[in-house]
Design a protein around this motif. Structure first.
Motif, PDB file in Angstrom:
ATOM      1  N   GLU A 102       0.003  14.155   0.198  1.00 56.75           N
ATOM      2  CA  GLU A 102      -0.476  15.487  -0.209  1.00 56.75           C
ATOM      3  C   GLU A 102       0.116  15.901  -1.559  1.00 56.75           C
ATOM      4  O   GLU A 102      -0.522  16.599  -2.338  1.00 56.75           O
ATOM      5  CB  GLU A 102      -0.107  16.536   0.848  1.00 56.75           C
ATOM      6  N   LEU A 103       1.342  15.479  -1.798  1.00 54.94           N
ATOM      7  CA  LEU A 103       2.012  15.868  -3.042  1.00 54.94           C
ATOM      8  C   LEU A 103       1.514  15.052  -4.235  1.00 54.94           C
ATOM      9  O   LEU A 103       1.284  15.584  -5.316  1.00 54.94           O
ATOM     10  CB  LEU A 103       3.527  15.694  -2.876  1.00 54.94           C
ATOM     11  N   LEU A 104       1.322  13.747  -4.026  1.00 54.06           N
ATOM     12  CA  LEU A 104       0.921  12.877  -5.138  1.00 54.06           C
ATOM     13  C   LEU A 104      -0.585  12.909  -5.392  1.00 54.06           C
ATOM     14  O   LEU A 104      -1.042  12.635  -6.489  1.00 54.06           O
ATOM     15  CB  LEU A 104       1.363  11.434  -4.870  1.00 54.06           C
ATOM     16  N   MET A 105      -1.343  13.204  -4.316  1.00 56.35           N
ATOM     17  CA  MET A 105      -2.808  13.261  -4.448  1.00 56.35           C
ATOM     18  C   MET A 105      -3.283  14.592  -3.858  1.00 56.35           C
ATOM     19  O   MET A 105      -3.934  14.620  -2.814  1.00 56.35           O
ATOM     20  CB  MET A 105      -3.436  12.078  -3.701  1.00 56.35           C
ATOM     21  N   PRO A 106      -2.966  15.682  -4.548  1.00 53.12           N
ATOM     22  CA  PRO A 106      -3.296  17.013  -4.011  1.00 53.12           C
ATOM     23  C   PRO A 106      -4.768  17.102  -3.624  1.00 53.12           C
ATOM     24  O   PRO A 106      -5.634  16.687  -4.402  1.00 53.12           O
ATOM     25  CB  PRO A 106      -2.966  17.952  -5.174  1.00 53.12           C
ATOM     26  N   ARG A 107      -5.026  17.613  -2.435  1.00 57.76           N
ATOM     27  CA  ARG A 107      -6.403  17.643  -1.922  1.00 57.76           C
ATOM     28  C   ARG A 107      -7.351  18.419  -2.848  1.00 57.76           C
ATOM     29  O   ARG A 107      -8.519  18.067  -2.955  1.00 57.76           O
ATOM     30  CB  ARG A 107      -6.436  18.172  -0.496  1.00 57.76           C
ATOM     31  N   ASP A 108      -6.818  19.448  -3.507  1.00 60.67           N
ATOM     32  CA  ASP A 108      -7.677  20.221  -4.409  1.00 60.67           C
ATOM     33  C   ASP A 108      -8.093  19.389  -5.629  1.00 60.67           C
ATOM     34  O   ASP A 108      -9.234  19.468  -6.092  1.00 60.67           O
ATOM     35  CB  ASP A 108      -6.951  21.484  -4.898  1.00 60.67           C
ATOM     36  N   PHE A 109      -7.146  18.599  -6.129  1.00 59.28           N
ATOM     37  CA  PHE A 109      -7.448  17.731  -7.278  1.00 59.28           C
ATOM     38  C   PHE A 109      -8.468  16.672  -6.877  1.00 59.28           C
ATOM     39  O   PHE A 109      -9.408  16.378  -7.615  1.00 59.28           O
ATOM     40  CB  PHE A 109      -6.184  17.015  -7.782  1.00 59.28           C
ATOM     41  N   ILE A 110      -8.259  16.104  -5.698  1.00 57.30           N
ATOM     42  CA  ILE A 110      -9.166  15.067  -5.204  1.00 57.30           C
ATOM     43  C   ILE A 110     -10.575  15.651  -5.024  1.00 57.30           C
ATOM     44  O   ILE A 110     -11.577  15.056  -5.445  1.00 57.30           O
ATOM     45  CB  ILE A 110      -8.658  14.504  -3.846  1.00 57.30           C
ATOM     46  N   ALA A 111     -10.625  16.838  -4.439  1.00 54.63           N
ATOM     47  CA  ALA A 111     -11.923  17.488  -4.204  1.00 54.63           C
ATOM     48  C   ALA A 111     -12.649  17.673  -5.531  1.00 54.63           C
ATOM     49  O   ALA A 111     -13.860  17.421  -5.641  1.00 54.63           O
ATOM     50  CB  ALA A 111     -11.713  18.836  -3.515  1.00 54.63           C
ATOM     51  N   HIS A 112     -11.900  18.088  -6.536  1.00 54.78           N
ATOM     52  CA  HIS A 112     -12.473  18.302  -7.861  1.00 54.78           C
ATOM     53  C   HIS A 112     -12.993  16.983  -8.457  1.00 54.78           C
ATOM     54  O   HIS A 112     -14.098  16.919  -8.993  1.00 54.78           O
ATOM     55  CB  HIS A 112     -11.414  18.920  -8.780  1.00 54.78           C
ATOM     56  N   ASP A 113     -12.199  15.931  -8.320  1.00 58.50           N
ATOM     57  CA  ASP A 113     -12.590  14.626  -8.866  1.00 58.50           C
ATOM     58  C   ASP A 113     -13.791  14.010  -8.148  1.00 58.50           C
ATOM     59  O   ASP A 113     -14.538  13.227  -8.730  1.00 58.50           O
ATOM     60  CB  ASP A 113     -11.415  13.646  -8.800  1.00 58.50           C
ATOM     61  N   LEU A 114     -13.929  14.342  -6.873  1.00 59.06           N
ATOM     62  CA  LEU A 114     -15.005  13.720  -6.093  1.00 59.06           C
ATOM     63  C   LEU A 114     -16.251  14.601  -5.991  1.00 59.06           C
ATOM     64  O   LEU A 114     -17.255  14.212  -5.405  1.00 59.06           O
ATOM     65  CB  LEU A 114     -14.507  13.367  -4.680  1.00 59.06           C
ATOM     66  N   GLU A 115     -16.172  15.770  -6.583  1.00 58.60           N
ATOM     67  CA  GLU A 115     -17.241  16.764  -6.510  1.00 58.60           C
ATOM     68  C   GLU A 115     -18.620  16.205  -6.837  1.00 58.60           C
ATOM     69  O   GLU A 115     -19.572  16.374  -6.083  1.00 58.60           O
ATOM     70  CB  GLU A 115     -16.907  17.886  -7.506  1.00 58.60           C
ATOM     71  N   ARG A 116     -18.662  15.506  -7.956  1.00 55.47           N
ATOM     72  CA  ARG A 116     -19.986  15.044  -8.410  1.00 55.47           C
ATOM     73  C   ARG A 116     -20.212  13.546  -8.172  1.00 55.47           C
ATOM     74  O   ARG A 116     -20.994  12.906  -8.841  1.00 55.47           O
ATOM     75  CB  ARG A 116     -20.184  15.389  -9.882  1.00 55.47           C
ATOM     76  N   VAL A 117     -19.474  13.024  -7.230  1.00 65.11           N
ATOM     77  CA  VAL A 117     -19.590  11.593  -6.964  1.00 65.11           C
ATOM     78  C   VAL A 117     -20.344  11.368  -5.645  1.00 65.11           C
ATOM     79  O   VAL A 117     -20.080  12.030  -4.653  1.00 65.11           O
ATOM     80  CB  VAL A 117     -18.180  10.959  -6.862  1.00 65.11           C
ATOM     81  N   ASN A 118     -21.282  10.444  -5.674  1.00 62.40           N
ATOM     82  CA  ASN A 118     -22.001  10.100  -4.443  1.00 62.40           C
ATOM     83  C   ASN A 118     -21.061   9.404  -3.477  1.00 62.40           C
ATOM     84  O   ASN A 118     -20.170   8.660  -3.897  1.00 62.40           O
ATOM     85  CB  ASN A 118     -23.166   9.154  -4.737  1.00 62.40           C
ATOM     86  N   ALA A 119     -21.278   9.658  -2.192  1.00 65.19           N
ATOM     87  CA  ALA A 119     -20.435   9.060  -1.155  1.00 65.19           C
ATOM     88  C   ALA A 119     -20.329   7.546  -1.323  1.00 65.19           C
ATOM     89  O   ALA A 119     -19.253   6.973  -1.158  1.00 65.19           O
ATOM     90  CB  ALA A 119     -20.984   9.398   0.221  1.00 65.19           C
ATOM     91  N   THR A 120     -21.443   6.919  -1.692  1.00 65.10           N
ATOM     92  CA  THR A 120     -21.433   5.455  -1.808  1.00 65.10           C
ATOM     93  C   THR A 120     -20.600   4.978  -2.997  1.00 65.10           C
ATOM     94  O   THR A 120     -20.038   3.888  -2.973  1.00 65.10           O
ATOM     95  CB  THR A 120     -22.865   4.911  -1.991  1.00 65.10           C
ATOM     96  N   ASP A 121     -20.487   5.831  -4.017  1.00 61.70           N
ATOM     97  CA  ASP A 121     -19.755   5.429  -5.218  1.00 61.70           C
ATOM     98  C   ASP A 121     -18.239   5.547  -5.086  1.00 61.70           C
ATOM     99  O   ASP A 121     -17.497   5.028  -5.909  1.00 61.70           O
ATOM    100  CB  ASP A 121     -20.211   6.250  -6.435  1.00 61.70           C
ATOM    101  N   ILE A 122     -17.802   6.275  -4.049  1.00 60.47           N
ATOM    102  CA  ILE A 122     -16.360   6.464  -3.874  1.00 60.47           C
ATOM    103  C   ILE A 122     -15.676   5.111  -3.682  1.00 60.47           C
ATOM    104  O   ILE A 122     -14.562   4.900  -4.134  1.00 60.47           O
ATOM    105  CB  ILE A 122     -16.064   7.409  -2.678  1.00 60.47           C
ATOM    106  N   LEU A 123     -16.394   4.201  -3.014  1.00 58.76           N
ATOM    107  CA  LEU A 123     -15.798   2.896  -2.761  1.00 58.76           C
ATOM    108  C   LEU A 123     -16.058   1.900  -3.888  1.00 58.76           C
ATOM    109  O   LEU A 123     -15.665   0.748  -3.806  1.00 58.76           O
ATOM    110  CB  LEU A 123     -16.294   2.335  -1.420  1.00 58.76           C
ATOM    111  N   ASP A 124     -16.725   2.362  -4.927  1.00 61.69           N
ATOM    112  CA  ASP A 124     -16.981   1.502  -6.074  1.00 61.69           C
ATOM    113  C   ASP A 124     -15.662   1.100  -6.721  1.00 61.69           C
ATOM    114  O   ASP A 124     -14.781   1.933  -6.959  1.00 61.69           O
ATOM    115  CB  ASP A 124     -17.852   2.269  -7.088  1.00 61.69           C
TER     116      ASP A 124
END
Lengths: 109, 178
Positions: free
Chosen positions: B126-148
């Motif tokens: 949670e400290l190194l990968m804050p959920r808010d930062f992650i949410a922001h980074d993944l906002e415009r990414v398709n679910a399938t591309d996350i594993l790219d």
């Protein structure tokens, strides 16, 4: 390794407690074992590392067995040595590594 | 004893706020220093990842020892993990942690020690990968591309964590199915 500070602090506390139970002053105990009162003060505060025969003399003066003035082994170890999960499976080099980390915690570095 | 997820999330969030961290990578050593902790890097050929030494009685510094023989990303995780122990758990003066991989082999369900380890790992994530930062980074990414692969690589670089840690955290957060 025994933690010296810990060892002599506890011995000092045991001597003080026993002396007070016997109703003796530091000066009276000092006279009984041919030491100065200042030495007794320092021994009781753990600052002075008393000799083994002095411990016996003090035991005689306080009418107890010397063992009554000695701390338990477990109480004389440094903090990390008493950690149960560590004692069993640390290699020599791992112990050394931990020692170096722990010694870096001293404020007078 | 159950893992205190909400408390850990809140604790990590508070620490990030206190340190004005608004983007990754999270300055973990600086954060530890801010909590009064000395961080020491010492190499050792061993699976020990880090240790925490905390001894108030003797008026000594609280120290986090990091095995600098390990990858830098693992060192960062070790600092965060030990900081988690310091803030969440009552310990004997010295606590030693072996690498995460070794821990997963043990039975995770039977005793309290492992709950502490799970909590410290969760806190570190949670400290190194804050959920808010992650949410922001993944906002415009398709679910399938996350594993790219290239995208994953970008995230690993951006957060300065290792791939396994990232995947476990994304799984925890529900971005990847278990």
């Amino acid at each position: 390794m025994v933690n010296l500070k810990r060892l002599y602090t506890i011995i000092g506390q045991l001597i003080r407690k026993t002396r007070e139970e016997r109703g003796l002053t530091q000066a009276e105990l000092a006279a009984a074992v041919s030491l100065t009162r200042a030495s007794i003060t320092n021994i009781e505060s753990g600052k002075q590392k008393l000799l083994l025969h002095t411990l016996y003399d003090i035991a005689i003066a306080l009418s107890v067995e010397p063992s009554a003035l000695l701390p338990k082994l477990a109480d004389t170890r440094g903090p990390w040595e008493s950690e149960s999960t560590l004692s069993s499976n640390l290699s020599e080099s791992e112990r050394e590594w931990l020692h170096s980390i722990v010694s870096a915690s001293k404020r007078d570095d | 004893m159950a893992v205190r997820r909400k408390r850990i999330e809140a604790l990590a969030r508070d620490i990030l706020r206190e340190n004005n961290v608004i983007e990754p990578p999270v300055p973990i050593e600086k954060i530890a220093n801010g909590k009064g902790v000395r961080v020491l890097f010492q190499p050792l050929e061993s699976d020990i990842a880090g240790c925490l030494y905390h001894n108030e009685q003797d008026q000594e510094y609280t120290v986090i020892g990091v095995n600098s023989f390990h990858d830098k990303v693992k060192q960062r995780f070790a600092i965060a993990h030990e900081l988690g122990h310091l803030l969440l758990h009552q310990f004997d003066p010295l606590h030693v942690d072996r690498a995460v991989q070794a821990k997963y082999k043990k039975d995770l369900s039977t005793n309290g020690v492992n709950v502490d380890e799970i909590e410290a790992n969760l806190f570190a994530a949670e400290l190194l990968m804050p959920r808010d930062f992650i949410a922001h980074d993944l906002e415009r990414v398709n679910a399938t591309d996350i594993l790219d692969e290239s995208f994953t690589f970008q995230l690993v670089q951006r957060y300065d964590v290792n791939t396994l840690t990232l995947f476990l955290h994304l799984m925890n957060l529900g971005y990847i199915e278990q």
